[in-house]
Design an enzyme around this catalytic site. Structure first.
Site, short mmCIF file in Angstrom:
data_model
loop_
_atom_site.label_atom_id
_atom_site.label_comp_id
_atom_site.label_asym_id
_atom_site.label_seq_id
_atom_site.Cartn_x
_atom_site.Cartn_y
_atom_site.Cartn_z
N CYS A 98 0.86 -1.17 0.00
CA CYS A 98 0.00 0.00 0.00
C CYS A 98 0.90 1.22 0.00
O CYS A 98 1.59 1.49 1.00
CB CYS A 98 -0.84 -0.08 1.28
SG CYS A 98 -1.88 1.30 1.53
N GLY A 250 -0.58 2.26 -7.44
CA GLY A 250 -1.15 2.44 -8.77
C GLY A 250 -0.44 3.53 -9.56
O GLY A 250 -0.23 3.39 -10.78
O1 ZDP Z 1 -3.88 -4.08 -3.84
C1 ZDP Z 1 -4.89 -3.72 -3.24
O2 ZDP Z 1 -5.76 -4.54 -2.88
C2 ZDP Z 1 -5.04 -2.25 -2.91
N1 ZDP Z 1 -6.41 -1.91 -2.68
C3 ZDP Z 1 -4.19 -1.99 -1.71
C4 ZDP Z 1 -4.12 -0.53 -1.32
C5 ZDP Z 1 -3.26 0.27 -2.27
C6 ZDP Z 1 -3.16 1.73 -1.88
N2 ZDP Z 1 -4.29 2.50 -2.28
C7 ZDP Z 1 -1.90 2.37 -2.39
O3 ZDP Z 1 -1.79 3.58 -2.19
O4 ZDP Z 1 -1.01 1.70 -2.89
C8 ZDP Z 1 -3.12 1.88 -0.43
#
Ligand code: ZDP
Length: 308
Positions: A98, A250
């Site tokens: 995350c 992302g």
């Molecule tokens: O891979 C997943 O299931 C994501 N929802 C995890 C969280 C990703 C996050 N939004 C980020 O900032 O990388 C926290």
């Protein structure tokens, strides 16, 4: 405990207080990274998360709980790591990593140690390997997110042979054929370059990508508009959390995807609904660096369950 129901049953309502099993209170802090918001828990004295996934779902509920996109636990380190990070998404699933969350975790840990104004780097153990966030004097946090993984088996996706990369491969979703680029930052991402991200009905299309059988672990999905080679506009549908205001992993995956697809640069600003992240993919070391804010909002503690 409560039961998730899609019917009209009142069991849909999560219960507060938020700890199902005990009368103890749990201290927490609320942080966000560009509006991607998290409940942080000081879990340094226990090797397992203090909450169950079902409790995390209840805590994340925006009407019956504290409200967040996920819960992050600061656990003891292992081997040569300072700490371990674990996360539950707002649906109770556990992602490997995350990006926005680890910036918040770094600031939370520094505050717990009484050193939140100093520069400090932590080695954090995650399910995606070692991640090193660095708190900077200007308040921003720069994270070495590690190297992206590009092979289909590593994403994982069935869109190509296991040892092949997935670069602008066709995938039909919602009766349209999209060009998909897949990148893992420890967690799976499906990146799609589109002329205008505002035209995408995210809540309609997002779940269809998230649950598409081509992604056996489900996937995060990013729609990317290349405004300039070094400036990307992004909207994200997160696995297990839905539409969020930002996604750190992302944004990293999007810059890597743009570089391997030849549509944008290896260093770029990524504009998200909640603000901007600066991403650099160092093609020599292969490491991806993400810089952005981590903002404390409030701290509190839950009520004992005798109030239930
Ligand atoms: O891979 C997943 O299931 C994501 N929802 C995890 C969280 C990703 C996050 N939004 C980020 O900032 O990388 C926290």
């Amino acid at each position: 405990m409560f039961i998730i129901s899609t019917g009209r049953s009142r069991t849909l309502r999560p219960t507060i207080p938020l700890s199902a099993s005990t009368t103890m209170t749990i201290a927490f802090a609320k942080y966000h990274g560009l509006g991607n918001d998290f409940i942080l828990i000081d879990n340094r004295h226990a090797s397992e998360p203090l909450l169950t996934p079902a409790e995390a779902i209840a805590w994340c509920d925006r009407h019956f709980g504290i409200g967040a996109d996920g819960v992050i636990f600061a656990l003891p380190g292992q081997a040569d790591h300072d700490y371990t990070m674990r996360i539950f998404n707002s649906d109770g699933s556990e992602p490997e990593m995350c990006g926005n969350g680890i910036r918040c975790l770094a600031r939370f840990l520094a505050t717990l140690a009484g050193r939140d104004t100093t520069e400090v780097t932590y080695r954090i153990h995650t399910l995606a390997g070692t991640i090193t966030p660095q708190l900077r004097a200007d308040g921003q946090v720069t994270v070495n997110m590690g190297a992206p993984r590009l092979l289909a088996a590593e994403i994982p996706t069935t869109l190509a042979a296991p040892e092949a990369k997935v670069i602008q491969q066709p995938l039909t979703v919602a009766e349209q054929t999209w060009a998909i680029t897949a990148v893992s930052m420890g967690n799976p991402h499906c990146i799609i370059f589109v002329p205008d991200v505002e035209q995408i009905p995210l809540a309609e299309f997002g779940p269809q990508f998230e649950h598409h059988p081509a992604f056996p672990q489900r996937t995060n999905t990013e729609f990317i508009q290349v405004v300039r080679p070094d400036y990307l506009r992004m909207r994200v549908w997160e696995r297990g959390a839905g539409a969020t205001l930002a996604c750190g992993t992302g944004a990293c995956a999007a810059v890597v995807a743009g570089a391997i697809a030849g549509v944008s640069a290896a260093a770029a600003t990524v504009e998200l609904p909640g603000g901007n992240l600066e991403i650099v993919w160092d093609e020599t070391s292969q490491q991806v660096y993400m810089t952005g804010p981590a903002t404390p909002v409030f701290s509190g503690k839950t009520f004992p369950s005798s109030h239930n």
